[in-house]
Structures are given as structure tokens and as C-alpha cells.
Motif scaffolding. Structure first.
Motif, PDB file in Angstrom:
ATOM      1  N   GLU A 122       0.825  -1.202   0.000  1.00 45.61           N
ATOM      2  CA  GLU A 122       0.000   0.000   0.000  1.00 45.61           C
ATOM      3  C   GLU A 122       0.863   1.257   0.000  1.00 45.61           C
ATOM      4  OE1 GLU A 122      -2.499  -0.421   3.347  1.00 45.61           O
ATOM      5  OE2 GLU A 122      -3.734  -2.032   2.485  1.00 45.61           O
ATOM      6  N   LEU A 123       1.926   1.210   0.805  1.00 49.48           N
ATOM      7  CA  LEU A 123       2.819   2.363   0.837  1.00 49.48           C
ATOM      8  C   LEU A 123       3.503   2.569  -0.518  1.00 49.48           C
ATOM      9  CD1 LEU A 123       4.462   1.863   4.355  1.00 49.48           C
ATOM     10  CD2 LEU A 123       2.731   3.553   3.705  1.00 49.48           C
ATOM     11  N   ILE A 124       3.917   1.436  -1.126  1.00 50.52           N
ATOM     12  CA  ILE A 124       4.560   1.551  -2.439  1.00 50.52           C
ATOM     13  C   ILE A 124       3.587   2.133  -3.455  1.00 50.52           C
ATOM     14  CG2 ILE A 124       5.502   0.178  -4.346  1.00 50.52           C
ATOM     15  CD1 ILE A 124       6.708  -1.679  -2.251  1.00 50.52           C
ATOM     16  N   THR A 125       2.307   1.676  -3.421  1.00 56.78           N
ATOM     17  CA  THR A 125       1.308   2.194  -4.362  1.00 56.78           C
ATOM     18  C   THR A 125       1.066   3.682  -4.123  1.00 56.78           C
ATOM     19  OG1 THR A 125       0.270   0.007  -4.406  1.00 56.78           O
ATOM     20  CG2 THR A 125      -1.026   1.859  -5.213  1.00 56.78           C
ATOM     21  N   LYS A 126       0.957   4.039  -2.856  1.00 55.10           N
ATOM     22  CA  LYS A 126       0.699   5.445  -2.523  1.00 55.10           C
ATOM     23  C   LYS A 126       1.847   6.330  -2.987  1.00 55.10           C
ATOM     24  CE  LYS A 126      -0.109   8.435   1.477  1.00 55.10           C
ATOM     25  NZ  LYS A 126      -0.269   8.475   2.953  1.00 55.10           N
ATOM     26  N   HIS A 127       3.084   5.915  -2.646  1.00 54.71           N
ATOM     27  CA  HIS A 127       4.229   6.730  -3.042  1.00 54.71           C
ATOM     28  C   HIS A 127       4.428   6.710  -4.552  1.00 54.71           C
ATOM     29  CE1 HIS A 127       5.271   7.619   1.034  1.00 54.71           C
ATOM     30  NE2 HIS A 127       5.526   6.347   1.348  1.00 54.71           N
ATOM     31  N   GLY A 128       4.074   5.632  -5.178  1.00 60.33           N
ATOM     32  CA  GLY A 128       4.186   5.572  -6.629  1.00 60.33           C
ATOM     33  C   GLY A 128       3.222   6.550  -7.294  1.00 60.33           C
ATOM     34  N   ALA A 129       1.975   6.611  -6.786  1.00 59.35           N
ATOM     35  CA  ALA A 129       1.008   7.559  -7.357  1.00 59.35           C
ATOM     36  C   ALA A 129       1.461   9.007  -7.138  1.00 59.35           C
ATOM     37  CB  ALA A 129      -0.364   7.321  -6.729  1.00 59.35           C
ATOM     38  N   SER A 130       1.976   9.266  -5.928  1.00 59.34           N
ATOM     39  CA  SER A 130       2.469  10.622  -5.655  1.00 59.34           C
ATOM     40  C   SER A 130       3.618  10.974  -6.585  1.00 59.34           C
ATOM     41  CB  SER A 130       2.920  10.716  -4.194  1.00 59.34           C
ATOM     42  OG  SER A 130       1.838  10.434  -3.322  1.00 59.34           O
ATOM     43  N   LEU A 131       4.480   9.982  -6.825  1.00 57.27           N
ATOM     44  CA  LEU A 131       5.605  10.227  -7.703  1.00 57.27           C
ATOM     45  C   LEU A 131       5.140  10.537  -9.122  1.00 57.27           C
ATOM     46  CD1 LEU A 131       8.664  10.246  -8.227  1.00 57.27           C
ATOM     47  CD2 LEU A 131       8.531   7.754  -8.553  1.00 57.27           C
ATOM     48  N   GLN A 132       4.132   9.799  -9.577  1.00 65.42           N
ATOM     49  CA  GLN A 132       3.634  10.054 -10.925  1.00 65.42           C
ATOM     50  C   GLN A 132       2.966  11.433 -11.032  1.00 65.42           C
ATOM     51  OE1 GLN A 132       1.167   6.683 -11.836  1.00 65.42           O
ATOM     52  NE2 GLN A 132       2.873   5.504 -12.699  1.00 65.42           N
ATOM     53  N   ARG A 133       2.202  11.807  -9.960  1.00 69.92           N
ATOM     54  CA  ARG A 133       1.591  13.148  -9.998  1.00 69.92           C
ATOM     55  C   ARG A 133       2.669  14.229 -10.001  1.00 69.92           C
ATOM     56  NH1 ARG A 133      -1.989  10.786  -6.236  1.00 69.92           N
ATOM     57  NH2 ARG A 133      -0.834  11.771  -4.524  1.00 69.92           N
ATOM     58  N   ALA A 134       3.697  14.046  -9.184  1.00 65.43           N
ATOM     59  CA  ALA A 134       4.782  15.032  -9.154  1.00 65.43           C
ATOM     60  C   ALA A 134       5.490  15.123 -10.499  1.00 65.43           C
ATOM     61  CB  ALA A 134       5.782  14.667  -8.051  1.00 65.43           C
ATOM     62  N   ILE A 172       3.994  -3.266 -10.845  1.00 69.85           N
ATOM     63  CA  ILE A 172       3.610  -4.578 -11.382  1.00 69.85           C
ATOM     64  C   ILE A 172       4.342  -5.698 -10.631  1.00 69.85           C
ATOM     65  CG2 ILE A 172       3.736  -6.064 -13.421  1.00 69.85           C
ATOM     66  CD1 ILE A 172       3.363  -3.540 -15.118  1.00 69.85           C
ATOM     67  N   ALA A 173       5.640  -5.500 -10.342  1.00 66.63           N
ATOM     68  CA  ALA A 173       6.395  -6.518  -9.611  1.00 66.63           C
ATOM     69  C   ALA A 173       5.866  -6.696  -8.198  1.00 66.63           C
ATOM     70  CB  ALA A 173       7.873  -6.141  -9.589  1.00 66.63           C
ATOM     71  N   SER A 174       5.493  -5.578  -7.583  1.00 67.60           N
ATOM     72  CA  SER A 174       4.945  -5.665  -6.231  1.00 67.60           C
ATOM     73  C   SER A 174       3.631  -6.429  -6.224  1.00 67.60           C
ATOM     74  CB  SER A 174       4.748  -4.258  -5.662  1.00 67.60           C
ATOM     75  OG  SER A 174       5.976  -3.570  -5.604  1.00 67.60           O
ATOM     76  N   ASN A 203       0.477 -11.367  -5.140  1.00 68.46           N
ATOM     77  CA  ASN A 203      -0.335 -12.486  -5.633  1.00 68.46           C
ATOM     78  C   ASN A 203       0.298 -13.839  -5.273  1.00 68.46           C
ATOM     79  OD1 ASN A 203      -2.187 -10.703  -6.761  1.00 68.46           O
ATOM     80  ND2 ASN A 203      -1.130 -10.661  -8.751  1.00 68.46           N
ATOM     81  N   ALA A 204       1.616 -13.914  -5.412  1.00 76.06           N
ATOM     82  CA  ALA A 204       2.299 -15.167  -5.064  1.00 76.06           C
ATOM     83  C   ALA A 204       2.181 -15.467  -3.581  1.00 76.06           C
ATOM     84  CB  ALA A 204       3.768 -15.100  -5.480  1.00 76.06           C
ATOM     85  N   CYS A 205       2.329 -14.431  -2.755  1.00 75.29           N
ATOM     86  CA  CYS A 205       2.202 -14.638  -1.310  1.00 75.29           C
ATOM     87  C   CYS A 205       0.776 -15.030  -0.940  1.00 75.29           C
ATOM     88  CB  CYS A 205       2.630 -13.378  -0.566  1.00 75.29           C
ATOM     89  SG  CYS A 205       4.388 -12.982  -0.718  1.00 75.29           S
ATOM     90  N   SER A 206      -0.193 -14.443  -1.606  1.00 76.89           N
ATOM     91  CA  SER A 206      -1.591 -14.801  -1.326  1.00 76.89           C
ATOM     92  C   SER A 206      -1.870 -16.254  -1.705  1.00 76.89           C
ATOM     93  CB  SER A 206      -2.525 -13.861  -2.092  1.00 76.89           C
ATOM     94  OG  SER A 206      -2.329 -12.515  -1.709  1.00 76.89           O
TER      95      SER A 206
END
Length: 773
Positions: free
Chosen positions: A172-184, A213-215, A220-223
């Protein structure tokens, strides 16, 4: 030949210790074939294709169709042999042999002597490591005792679930920071120079997308892993709970049986000291409950007798002898055999008197015994020491018998070397066989000799002492019995005895090794080595392998021994092609036949029956020639000529149970003698102390000798490791009086007497003998 450069020594953890191309013997048509060998985790495996740590080297396209294409199976492991207990023998400069005691044998050739030495050194080190790992399992089992409970597995699953939640938070943190990075980056695309910002933002955006995508793939593998673990978790819990309950019930059962055994011993001792007199009904009932007999079915015959009509059935294998298939997978399987049941009609319902030859030899034995030396006829009486069976049995559950320190209370004051020498108690049968001009009659007498070697096991249940590595035993009875034998413990892992015996008209040799199976109520001993006899005057030679021995009532009840299985005695040399098939019928409460019975037939190369053999392995054996046959091909009826008594057992004294059940010969085997080798079993201190009745001192001495043997083995292992580090060749332990060679008429590598012992005894030169006592 293979390129020595292909040989790789890898020392990283989890990687093969050695791998490379070698040549392996397949069969006489193909000879040596190039194979990829991998030495890893105490096993030597080989493949047709190059293999990296157990994964065949295949292309992606071939891996996709590997599952359904049988041709691709050739690239998997073709064979594997465990180095724990294996024998490694160097044949010549480039060839060596690895054998695990008879079931598997690899004949391997290297491209050079240097490469062969590298492999032999690596195999010896791997074997030493495998032995150390095996011996350390007891400590690991104790350290891990109590682990693997259902609660512990549940905690493991909960821990995995908690870690997965942490991974979800990170995602979740990676997704959040990734979205912020893309907006920036989008804002940067507006405020910064478009040409420069566009290229940078595009590259960073692509990398961020790939990271997301890797995350997601990781999540998915862990689930999937958690879902699988949760789905099968209840199965694991039930399985572990079941195993735990089974072990608990087994321990309770063994403890109960041990208590019953103790009460039975007390009752038997009380009965033994009870004065003679009338027995009450209640006491008689109690005695009936405490005694165990080998029951015979109603209507059964006495041992060694024949039915009134002179007929008996005989199962004869059809299609010739067993053949060994030498294939690329090195699996040795016997051909499926059909058997035909035939009816044998003897020429007379009564057996002839013992042959004059046997009577002459027997009288000669009696006249010569004591001519040059007065020998003892018994041993000191066996003391009655109490034994806490439970303290021993509770440590045996789930463990290898070879790793359990057995006290001398279970033993008899003889070593395995001396016990094997008892095979020649009726060696006069071989003297009779040597005078036979007909090879079929000669083979019938040889069969009677092989049966006679089991006679003492009907009343002997004591375990012989396990010989130490390098221990020897000589038995020179040339003056009275006409033969002498020399035996040596040539290997400790696996335990192996080599023996050579020579008479005036014959010579015998054998390599005895075995595997054991403990089934709780009984113990099975399965011999693996081969025995041979040769008659130099005629050039006839015969070989056989012993049958399975089963010891019943291990935990509670009266111990008794049974012999069962099939034995094939094959002719070699000038007797090649003829064969004797013997069937040792297992003990059964429901048969109408006599117990401990042995029946068989001597056949020519075409399968035609020439002689019939019938008897019991604890009493007598009769042989008769076949003079005609009738009936159908499937169920023939053979008419036999006069019956000859080939062997009759000499019964021990009535009070032999007080002296370990020893016969006169067995009592003389451990008699002290001067001038013998310092490694002789008669000089073994723990065995001598036991014979003298000092069992506590014998147990202490037994532990000391075993620890001395372990220390010597550790020293040899250290020398081998130092030699490997220095790049020097290292010669493993070699027997003193025997040498490993390839038999002339087969590919079997066995230990053969190399001479020199009796000459060394005459000179009293024992400088070659190791210090083992």
C-alpha cells in the motif's frame, strides 16, 4: 574418454561436492558409456545429459514438452547409490567400483589416473561425512523431541499470515508513493522545459509502473501461498496429531509388554526353584498361559518324515535359473518366474541307513578328536542376570538397529566370525561330495551341506558379538576334522566378513554382509553376500546366497528362529549350467506339512530334474535320484531311486540351554589358544569376560572397544581430509589377509583370501595386524 577438465569440485553449501563426465559400465553389448555424474548430499547420481545440481540441462522448448514425452525421461536421473555403507574399490589406474553390499554396483572409468584419484578421494570424504551425519541423528532427534506439535504448526501459519499483512502494508505504501511520484512528475512536465522533462518523466514513470507490477506479482504469489497453506493446514494438523498418538500408543504398548515379560520371567524363575511334586490345577493353568510352543497342526508329520504313500509335492521354477539384468539404470531385478508343482514318488517308503561314507567320517572324527590336543566340551554355565527390557526398548523406537548399543545380556560369548565358522560343523558332507563323479549327485550333497549350516539356529537365539574392523578368527582343525578356516572383518560400514576355509579335497570362501529389518514383534536378517565351494580334483564350483532368518517374539514370549525363502545353488567351472533350487518353507500354524521343511531339486541346463532333495533344516536331509517321470508337463510325477541320508543332525546335550545352547564344536570355538594373531576373537576382552560370567565388566569393556574403534575411524577421516587439502592421494583402510578382486565368471567384486596368514602364524610375525583391543 571424458575430459578431465569437465570434472568440477564445488564446495558451496547446497551445491554438488563433485560433478563431471565419467564412463559407466552398462552391459557387454554397449560396454562403457559416457554419463554425467553428480556427487551431492552423500549420494552419487548419474545422468545422460549434463546436470546442474539435479536439474537436467534442457532447452525451454524441450522443457515444455518434457512432461508428456517419454524420450525426455532419459535426461532425468538414471541411477543413484548412497555412500553411507558403500564400498569403494580401485580396480586399475582409471577404473573404480562402488557397491552398497550387493544390490547396487557401479563400475566407473575415468579419463586419467589423476581424475580417478580425485573422484575416489571425494567419494571417501562424502562417505565419511554421511556416516558422521547418520551417527549424529540420535542427538538431533533428542534435541528435536517434542517439536512438530499441532500448536507449533498453527503458530507457524499465524506467523506467515502476520508477515503477509506486513507485506500488504508495504505494498500500500509503495502504491501510494508511486502515485504521488507520478503526480509530481506530471506537474514537473508542465513547469519544467518540455523537451528535457518529457524524456525524464517517461523513463521514471515506466520504472515506477514496472515496480508496481512486480509488487503486485509478489503479493499475488504470497496470497496463493497463504491460501494453499490454509487449505492444507488442517490436513497437516491431523497427520501430525495421528503420528503423535501412534507413537504414544507404541510406547505404552512396549512398556506394557515389558512389564508382562518381567512378570513371566519372575514366574519362570519361581517355577524353576519350586520343589518337585504334584501341581494343582490352577498352577497348571498358569503354566499353560506362560509357556509358548511351536504348535504343529493336527495331522502334521514329524520333522523329516514323509507321508505314508511316499509322495510329496515340490515347487520347481520354470524357465531356467534367475538371471540378473545389467541395465543402464544398474537395477538388479530377478526375472518373474513361474513354478510348477510336481509330485515325487519315492522308490521306498523307508530311507536307507546312513551312507558308509558319513559313518566312516563320523567315526574318524570321534577317533581323532583329542588325538593331539584335549579340547573342552562345554563352556562356563550361563549366569542368570536380570534385565530391564523397557530401558532398552524405549530407546529403540524409530532408530536403526546398528546404532543401538546392545548390552551383552542379549549376546552369546561368540563373535560373528566364530558363528560363521560353525557352518563347517558338518564339513564331512563336502568330503563325500568330493568323491562323487556325477556332478548332479555332487550338487545334491552340496545342497545338504548348505542346509546343515542352519541346524544350530533352531535352539540358539543369542546375538553374536559384532566384530571390530580388522578383527580376525582362525580355526585350525586339520588334525581331527580335516579343515582350517580364517575370517576377517574387512569393512565396518557396511559390516562385512570375509572367510576362507580349506579341506583336504575342497575349499570354501564367502563374503557375508546383511541388512536387517526390525518390525516390533520380529527381526529379519537378510544376507547379501555370496558363498562358494570348489572341488579342485573335478574343477566343479558352486555358488549360493543364504536365505532370510527371522527371529520371532522379540518383545515378549519365547524367542524362536525360522528360516525361509528360496536358495539357488548354481554350478560354475566344469559344472556350469546345472542348478539346485531349494525352498525353505516358512513356519505356519495352518499347514499339514512338517515344519522347518526344505525341499528342492537338482536340474540340468534344460530344467530336467535329476535329483530330489527333501528334509528339514533342523534334523536331517535325504536325497534321491530321479529314474523316471509321468503325468502332464504342468504337473509331472517323478519316480525316484533309493533314498540316501545325506545329513543327520548331532543333537546337543539335554542341558545345553544352560550353556547358551552350544554344541561341542561351538563350545570349542572360543577356547583359549596360544600363538594366534593379536586380533583374534578369542583375545577380545569383553567377549572373554562375558564367557567367564562377568557381565557388568564385559559391558564396560564393550563400550571402551567401540569408542576406540570410533576414534580410529575419525583419525582415518582426518587423514583423508588432509590428503584432499594437500592434493595427495589417500589410500583407505585395506584388509590384512583379504583383497578385493573381480570374480572370473562375473562382474561381482568380492573379498578373496590373499594368503600369508598361516605362514605368519608359523613365524609368529604379526607386524601387519592393527591394534584393535
Amino acid at each position: 574418454m571424458g575430459d578431465s577438465a569437465n570434472t568440477k569440485a564445488v564446495t558451496n553449501h547446497g551445491e554438488p561436492a563433485m560433478k563431471g563426465w565419467l564412463f559407466k559400465w552398462t552391459n557387454y553389448l554397449k560396454g562403457y558409456q559416457r554419463r554425467w555424474f553428480v556427487l551431492q548430499n552423500g549420494h552419487l547420481s548419474y545422468y545422460r545429459a549434463e546436470n546442474n545440481g539435479g536439474v537436467p540441462t534442457l532447452s525451454i522448448r524441450r522443457r515444455r514438452r518434457f512432461k508428456g514425452n517419454q524420450a525426455e525421461m532419459a535426461h532425468t536421473c538414471r541411477g543413484s547409490i548412497s555412500l553411507h555403507g558403500a564400498l569403494i574399490h580401485t580396480v586399475d589406474a582409471c577404473t573404480f567400483v562402488i557397491s552398497n553390499g550387493g544390490t547396487q554396483t557401479f563400475h566407473i572409468k575415468a579419463s586419467s589416473e589423476v581424475e580417478r584419484q580425485q573422484w575416489v578421494t571425494a567419494l571417501e570424504l562424502a562417505k565419511a561425512k554421511a556416516i558422521r551425519n547418520m551417527e549424529s541423528e540420535d542427538d538431533e532427534d533428542q534435541a528435536d523431541e517434542g517439536s512438530g506439535s499441532p500448536e507449533e504448526w498453527s503458530s507457524v501459519v499465524r506467523e506467515l499470515q502476520g508477515r503477509l499483512e506486513d507485506l500488504q502494508t508495504c505494498s500500500e505504501l509503495i502504491t501510494k508513493h508511486g502515485a504521488s511520484l507520478q503526480r509530481a512528475l506530471g506537474e514537473l512536465e508542465i513547469t519544467v522545459d518540455p523537451e528535457s522533462a518529457q524524456g525524464k518523466s517517461k523513463i521514471v514513470g515506466e520504472r515506477a509502473t514496472l515496480f508496481r507490477i512486480a509488487s503486485n506479482a509478489m503479493m499475488n504469489a504470497c496470497s496463493d501461498y497463504l491460501q494453499t497453506a490454509q487449505m492444507h493446514g488442517h490436513k497437516w494438523t491431523r497427520l501430525l496429531q495421528h503420528e503423535r498418538e501412534q507413537r504414544q500408543r507404541l510406547q505404552e504398548m512396549v512398556e506394557t509388554l515389558a512389564q508382562q515379560h518381567s512378570r513371566l520371567e519372575q514366574a519362570a524363575n519361581a517355577h524353576a526353584h519350586r520343589p518337585n511334586g504334584p501341581v494343582s490345577a490352577s498352577e497348571g493353568e498358569e503354566e499353560d498361559e506362560n509357556e509358548f510352543y511351536d504348535a504343529l497342526a493336527e495331522g502334521g508329520n514329524t520333522p523329516g518324515s514323509q507321508p505314508a504313500d511316499g509322495r510329496f509335492t515340490l515347487d520347481i521354477p520354470r524357465g531356467g535359473s534367475h538371471r540378473r539384468n545389467s541395465s543402464d539404470s544398474s537395477s538388479e531385478t530377478d526375472e518373474t518366474q513361474e513354478t510348477q508343482q510336481v509330485v515325487v514318488v519315492t522308490g521306498s517308503t523307508q530311507s536307507k541307513s546312513p551312507s558308509p561314507d558319513i559313518l566312516t567320517v563320523a567315526s574318524a572324527r570321534g577317533g581323532l578328536a583329542g588325538g593331539k590336543r584335549q579340547r573342552r566340551i562345554t563352556v562356563p554355565e550361563k549366569p542368570n542376570y536380570p534385565l530391564n527390557l523397557w530401558n532398552i526398548m524405549k530407546n529403540c523406537i524409530g532408530k536403526d538397529l546398528s546404532k543401538i548399543p546392545m548390552p551383552v545380556n542379549f549376546s552369546e560369548p561368540l563373535s560373528m566370525l566364530q558363528r560363521l565358522t560353525e557352518d563347517y560343523e558338518y564339513a564331512e558332507i563336502l568330503d563325500v561330495a568330493a568323491r562323487c563323479t556325477d556332478p548332479y549327485e555332487q550338487l545334491a550333497h552340496v545342497a545338504a551341506f548348505t542346509i546343515s549350516s542352519y541346524s544350530t539356529t533352531s535352539s540358539r537365539t543369542g546375538k553374536p558379538f559384532n566384530p571390530l574392523l580388522g578383527e580376525t578368527y582362525e580355526c585350525d582343525r586339520t588334525d581331527d576334522l580335516g579343515w582350517r578356516a580364517i575370517s576377517e572383518q574387512v569393512s565396518h560400514h557396511p559390516p562385512m566378513v570375509a572367510q576362507y576355509c580349506e579341506g583336504r579335497t575342497w575349499k570354501c570362501w564367502q563374503e557375508f554382509t546383511m541388512t536387517s529389518k526390525f518390525r516390533g514383534k520380529y527381526l529379519q536378517v537378510i544376507p547379501l553376500g555370496m558363498a562358494h565351494v570348489e572341488f579342485p580334483s573335478s574343477g566343479n564350483k558352486y555358488s549360493w546366497r543364504k536365505v532370510t532368518t527371522t527371529v520371532h517374539n522379540i518383545i515378549v514370549g519365547k524367542l524362536w528362529v525360522d528360516q525361509h525363502g528360496d536358495m539357488d545353488i548354481t554350478g560354475k567351472g566344469k559344472a556350469v549350467g546345472i542348478k539346485c533350487h531349494l525352498k525353505y518353507i516358512p513356519y505356519s500354524y495352518f499347514t499339514r506339512d512338517s515344519q522347518r521343511r526344505v525341499k528342492g531339486a537338482v536340474m540340468d541346463s534344460l530344467g530336467n530334474v535329476k535329483w530330489i532333495i527333501n528334509g528339514t533344516w533342523d534334523d536331517k536331509v535325504e536325497i534321491a535320484p530321479v529314474i523316471g517321470s509321468s503325468g502332464s508337463v504342468e504337473n509331472p510325477v517323478y519316480q525316484t531311486g533309493p533314498v540316501t541320508l545325506a545329513w543327520k543332525r548331532r543333537m546337543p546335550a539335554p542341558d545345553a540351554d544352560k550353556f547358551y545352547g552350544f554344541t561341542t564344536l561351538a563350545a570349542q570355538l572360543n577356547e583359549p589358544e596360544e600363538g594366534i594373531a593379536p586380533t583374534d576373537s578369542r583375545l577380545r576382552p569383553d567377549q572373554r569376560l562375558m564367557e567367564e560370567g562377568k557381565w557388568n565388566e564385559a559391558n564396560t569393556e564393550k563400550v571402551r572397544l567401540e569408542e576406540k574403534q570410533r576414534a580410529a575411524r575419525r583419525q582415518r577421516e582426518a587423514e583423508a581430509e588432509n590428503a584432499a587439502i594437500d592434493g595427495r592421494p589417500y589410500t583407505p583402510y585395506q584388509p590384512v589377509w583379504f583383497v578385493q578382486i573381480k570374480e572370473e565368471d562375473s562382474d561381482v567384486i568380492s573379498h578373496v583370501y590373499n594368503g600369508g596368514y598361516w605362514e605368519a602364524k608359523e613365524k609368529q610375525d604379526w607386524s601387519r595386524c592393527p591394534d584393535i583391543f
